[in-house]
Design a protein around this motif. Structure first.
Motif, PDB file in Angstrom:
ATOM      1  N   LEU A 146       5.985   2.898  -8.678  1.00 13.96           N
ATOM      2  CA  LEU A 146       5.214   2.050  -7.803  1.00 13.96           C
ATOM      3  C   LEU A 146       6.254   1.435  -6.126  1.00 13.96           C
ATOM      4  O   LEU A 146       5.472   1.924  -5.465  1.00 13.96           O
ATOM      5  N   VAL A 147       7.503   1.620  -6.918  1.00 14.45           N
ATOM      6  CA  VAL A 147       8.727   2.035  -5.650  1.00 14.45           C
ATOM      7  C   VAL A 147       7.418   3.068  -4.939  1.00 14.45           C
ATOM      8  O   VAL A 147       8.124   3.281  -3.371  1.00 14.45           O
ATOM      9  N   ALA A 148       8.165   4.267  -5.866  1.00 13.19           N
ATOM     10  CA  ALA A 148       8.195   5.492  -4.809  1.00 13.19           C
ATOM     11  C   ALA A 148       6.501   5.492  -4.479  1.00 13.19           C
ATOM     12  O   ALA A 148       7.058   6.014  -2.569  1.00 13.19           O
ATOM     13  N   PHE A 149       6.120   5.411  -4.518  1.00 12.00           N
ATOM     14  CA  PHE A 149       4.247   5.396  -3.436  1.00 12.00           C
ATOM     15  C   PHE A 149       4.238   3.708  -2.471  1.00 12.00           C
ATOM     16  O   PHE A 149       4.472   4.786  -1.430  1.00 12.00           O
ATOM     17  N   GLY A 150       5.049   2.769  -2.532  1.00 17.60           N
ATOM     18  CA  GLY A 150       5.327   2.202  -1.329  1.00 17.60           C
ATOM     19  C   GLY A 150       6.179   2.914  -0.496  1.00 17.60           C
ATOM     20  O   GLY A 150       6.200   2.166   1.135  1.00 17.60           O
TER      21      GLY A 150
END
Length: 347
Positions: A278-282
């Motif tokens: 999720l953090v990598a996507f954001g």
């Protein structure tokens, strides 16, 4: 039901994940080879032994290489899509950001299952095999671990040398202790025993701790057998080497806190893949203009930040014997990931 856009993104994610995993694993194995090169490629080492050690290394490191590869893959693919305005095109076509992230969630779910099996049944066993194989290789070849100007205490004594030959069998300016006696020698020659080494010292001066470190003897030649201590022998029944079923049964019978710690550690590490994804996507869709290489660096930063928090949590457990800090890195990453994600949705 998966749409064509889902297959498109998922295919890119899967390819990027596999490539990232292979590259990271190779790099980490090479790093490990550098550390144990003298043991791994010593005289008499078989190809089977080398392959087994490297395979076990790859398996127990996969607990970290798998989530690291996922982080890089998600950040790389979505930053590339954002840079090429594909994210903008999808949103203009009525495809929500949640839907754009959905393939990454599916990959994360697959990786989560993979992690559960890996960390629950493979990694600890491979770690035990790795340590055991290296211990066997060192048995009778302890000199391979010697370094100049460094105390070596994995024997029934302590050994130190100012200079070593290339094969580590010839030492100069040697200090050693054995049975409350301290010796200083000009040089030494080492030879193999079945469970240690035989050290022949030349021009030796003897001191005794019981006599106030006063010299009370000297010898032209003095021989000492240094044996491997029992502390170097690993026990497969230690919680850190057990699989999740064995840990559960151990805790159920004995309420062993180390077994419970290992179970919580496995759960926390496995759950981390969702937060890292999720953090990598954001970060991928927000900082795409920084470039692909910057995205990879950022992905590694995300993972290492998680690993630092995870290491602090482990230290906190060993100091205070509480488990909840193991989930703190996941909670922090989840909060950060949702914050970035929701902020982007509202744009």
């Amino acid at each position: 039901m998966l749409k064509r856009v889902d297959y498109y993104i998922l295919k890119n994610l899967a390819l990027s994940f596999v490539v990232s995993f292979l590259i990271i694993t190779l790099i980490m194995i090479i790093g490990d080879i550098v550390k144990i090169y003298d043991i791994l490629f010593s005289e008499g080492s078989s190809l089977g032994f080398i392959f087994k050690v490297l395979f076990d290394t790859a398996v127990f490191l996969s607990v970290f290489t798998i989530p690291m590869a996922l982080t890089i893959a998600v950040n790389y693919v979505y930053s590339d899509m954002s840079l090429n305005s594909e994210i903008t095109a999808f949103r203009s076509s009525g495809i929500s950001l949640v839907r754009v992230y959905f393939p990454a969630f599916l990959l994360s779910l697959f990786v989560f299952v993979l992690m559960i099996y890996d960390i629950g049944f493979l990694a600890n066993s491979s770690k035990f095999n790795y340590k055991t194989e290296l211990t066997k290789a060192l048995k009778g070849k302890i000199y391979l671990a010697l370094k100049p100007n460094t105390f070596y205490d994995k024997l029934d004594g302590v050994l130190w040398a100012k200079e070593l030959s290339a094969d580590r069998k010839k030492l100069k300016e040697v200090f050693f202790s054995n049975k409350n006696q301290v010796f200083v020698a000009k040089r030494s020659v080492l030879s193999d025993l079945n469970n240690g080494i035989l050290a022949t010292f030349f021009d030796v001066k003897m001191y005794s701790e019981k006599k106030g470190i006063v010299e009370y003897g000297s010898f032209d030649v003095y021989k000492v057998a240094f044996l491997v201590t029992k502390s170097n022998i690993y026990n497969k029944n230690e919680p850190r080497f057990m699989n999740v079923v064995e840990l559960y049964n151990l805790f159920k019978k004995t309420h062993n806190p180390e077994a419970l710690f290992e179970i919580h550690r496995m759960i926390a590490l496995s759950l981390s893949v969702f937060m890292l994804s999720l953090v990598a996507f954001g970060f991928g869709i927000n900082f795409a203009r920084s470039g692909k290489s910057a995205g990879i660096v950022l992905s590694l930063f995300i993972f290492f930040a998680y690993y630092i928090l995870y290491s602090i949590a482990k230290t906190f457990y060993h100091a205070h014997h509480i488990f909840w800090p193991l989930y703190l890195p996941d909670i922090i990453l989840a909060a950060l990931g949702f914050y970035i994600f929701l902020k982007k949705i509202r744009v």
